[in-house]
Design an enzyme around this catalytic site. Structure first.
Site, mmCIF file in Angstrom:
data_model
loop_
_atom_site.group_PDB
_atom_site.id
_atom_site.type_symbol
_atom_site.label_atom_id
_atom_site.label_comp_id
_atom_site.label_asym_id
_atom_site.label_seq_id
_atom_site.Cartn_x
_atom_site.Cartn_y
_atom_site.Cartn_z
ATOM 1 N N LEU A 1 -4.926 6.779 -1.803
ATOM 2 C CA LEU A 1 -4.879 8.369 -2.091
ATOM 3 C C LEU A 1 -6.114 9.092 -1.281
ATOM 4 O O LEU A 1 -6.469 10.258 -1.337
ATOM 5 C CB LEU A 1 -4.889 8.862 -3.476
ATOM 6 C CG LEU A 1 -3.252 8.516 -4.113
ATOM 7 C CD1 LEU A 1 -3.331 9.086 -5.305
ATOM 8 C CD2 LEU A 1 -2.148 8.833 -3.099
ATOM 9 N N LYS A 2 -7.242 8.044 -1.172
ATOM 10 C CA LYS A 2 -8.376 8.565 -0.490
ATOM 11 C C LYS A 2 -9.150 9.789 -1.475
ATOM 12 O O LYS A 2 -9.061 10.790 -0.704
ATOM 13 C CB LYS A 2 -8.154 8.725 0.790
ATOM 14 C CG LYS A 2 -7.941 7.623 1.724
ATOM 15 C CD LYS A 2 -7.892 8.033 3.153
ATOM 16 C CE LYS A 2 -7.450 6.649 3.966
ATOM 17 N NZ LYS A 2 -6.033 6.476 4.083
ATOM 18 N N LEU A 3 -9.605 9.799 -2.443
ATOM 19 C CA LEU A 3 -9.585 10.917 -3.406
ATOM 20 C C LEU A 3 -11.054 11.398 -3.014
ATOM 21 O O LEU A 3 -12.053 10.531 -2.525
ATOM 22 C CB LEU A 3 -9.806 10.577 -4.708
ATOM 23 C CG LEU A 3 -8.440 10.085 -5.539
ATOM 24 C CD1 LEU A 3 -8.497 9.538 -6.764
ATOM 25 C CD2 LEU A 3 -7.465 11.316 -5.234
ATOM 26 N N LYS B 1 0.790 -1.371 0.002
ATOM 27 C CA LYS B 1 0.001 -0.130 -0.001
ATOM 28 C C LYS B 1 0.836 1.248 -0.192
ATOM 29 O O LYS B 1 1.579 1.358 0.824
ATOM 30 C CB LYS B 1 -0.912 -0.038 1.291
ATOM 31 C CG LYS B 1 -1.823 1.164 1.077
ATOM 32 C CD LYS B 1 -2.775 1.234 2.420
ATOM 33 C CE LYS B 1 -2.552 1.944 3.503
ATOM 34 N NZ LYS B 1 -2.373 3.373 3.233
ATOM 35 N N ARG C 1 2.467 0.328 10.993
ATOM 36 C CA ARG C 1 3.487 0.364 12.054
ATOM 37 C C ARG C 1 3.943 -0.941 12.487
ATOM 38 O O ARG C 1 5.216 -0.971 12.848
ATOM 39 C CB ARG C 1 3.048 1.549 12.876
ATOM 40 C CG ARG C 1 3.285 2.962 12.255
ATOM 41 C CD ARG C 1 2.526 3.918 13.175
ATOM 42 N NE ARG C 1 1.035 3.854 12.941
ATOM 43 C CZ ARG C 1 -0.025 4.715 13.421
ATOM 44 N NH1 ARG C 1 0.564 5.793 14.259
ATOM 45 N NH2 ARG C 1 -1.339 4.367 13.177
ATOM 46 N N ASN D 1 -16.843 15.600 -11.436
ATOM 47 C CA ASN D 1 -15.989 15.442 -12.631
ATOM 48 C C ASN D 1 -14.475 15.555 -12.300
ATOM 49 O O ASN D 1 -13.571 14.770 -12.742
ATOM 50 C CB ASN D 1 -16.335 16.907 -13.440
ATOM 51 C CG ASN D 1 -15.566 17.033 -14.751
ATOM 52 O OD1 ASN D 1 -15.743 16.124 -15.510
ATOM 53 N ND2 ASN D 1 -14.684 17.969 -14.847
ATOM 54 N N THR D 2 -13.920 16.247 -11.323
ATOM 55 C CA THR D 2 -12.469 16.025 -10.772
ATOM 56 C C THR D 2 -12.062 14.744 -10.460
ATOM 57 O O THR D 2 -11.220 14.553 -10.671
ATOM 58 C CB THR D 2 -12.604 17.023 -9.678
ATOM 59 O OG1 THR D 2 -12.965 18.366 -10.285
ATOM 60 C CG2 THR D 2 -11.046 17.491 -9.456
#
Ligand code: C5P
Length: 232
Positions: free
Chosen positions: A65-67, A36, A213, A72-73
């Site tokens: 990246l948790k968009l 990841k 971690r 549209n973007t």
């Protein structure tokens, strides 16, 4: 169940050292490991870093990246991600049904699109912290977001182990649950609030456990990963 190792180290070199340390794991066991790449590594190392990580073995790549943006973007960003040769990608389910549906539909048009999964409630939220932001009860709202994501046609959600089984019940057993907040053998939760062990994750039918971690900060990451692979 698969293991996603979060490569959240402070430098690309340290991420590469970790991968080198895992080299002796047999190929059939490595098939259970996904890597990841999250915000820290991608912002720092970019696409070159992603390509470098790929050279350490035939691992599947999960770009986390948790968009979150307007439909549209989001769609434009997903179209760019679909060219990166990755296997899984995250968005936020709270971007809404319209955005998720557009993204799900775009998968059919792209060759080799990665799996697209949506974050429901971050595992760093407890009930109180979640209610402060969403004015909703965490468990029921997670199920609601997951149902929306399922209806929109995306592949699964990121959730805690505690919600995994209920999400599959309200969607489908094939709707993927990706569960961070896992402390495989009872390690320190740090900033994670909804934590669970590896055995809990197995019992909850989790498809992927995400572990950072407890692996990359361990004195002997190979030993920790080998112990985890024994349980999967
Ligand atoms: O170090 P730790 O095992 O807590 O790392 C968990 C990883 O999973 C981090 O990379 C974090 O960004 C990611 N993650 C999360 N909770 C989510 C989605 C992703 O902890 N809901």
């Amino acid at each position: 169940m698969k293991l996603c190792i979060a490569l959240d180290n402070p430098t690309l070199q340290e991420n590469c050292n970790l991968l080198r340390a895992l080299d002796s794991i047999s190929n059939d066991k490595k098939e259970k490991i996904w890597l990841k790449i999250g915000l820290r590594s991608f912002i720092r190392d970019g696409i070159n870093g992603l390509e470098r990580v790929k050279t350490y073995g035939n691992y599947r790549i999960f770009l986390d990246l948790k968009l979150y943006d307007i439909p549209n973007t989001m769609l434009d960003a997903i179209t760019e991600c679909q060219k990166l040769g990755i296997d899984m990608l995250t968005i936020h389910t709270s971007c809404g049904f319209e955005a998720m549906k557009m993204i799900a539909d775009s998968k059919h048009k792209a060759a080799n699109s990665p799996l697209i999964v949506g974050v429901s409630a971050l595992t760093s939220f407890d009930n109180e912290g979640f209610a402060q932001i969403y004015n909703a009860q965490l468990f029921s709202h997670t199920l609601k977001l997951s149902s929306l994501a399922y209806k929109a046609g995306i592949d699964g959600v990121v959730c805690s182990v505690q919600e995994s089984r209920a999400i599959k019940r309200v969607t489908s057993k094939d709707f993927l649950t990706i569960t961070p907040g896992v402390r495989p053998f009872g390690e320190n939760p740090q900033d994670q609030k909804r934590v669970a062990s590896l055995q809990d994750a197995l019992n909850a039918q989790s498809d992927f456990v995400v572990i950072g971690r407890p692996i990359y900060k361990a004195e002997n990451p190979l030993e920790v990963v080998s112990n985890i692979l024994e349980v999967l």
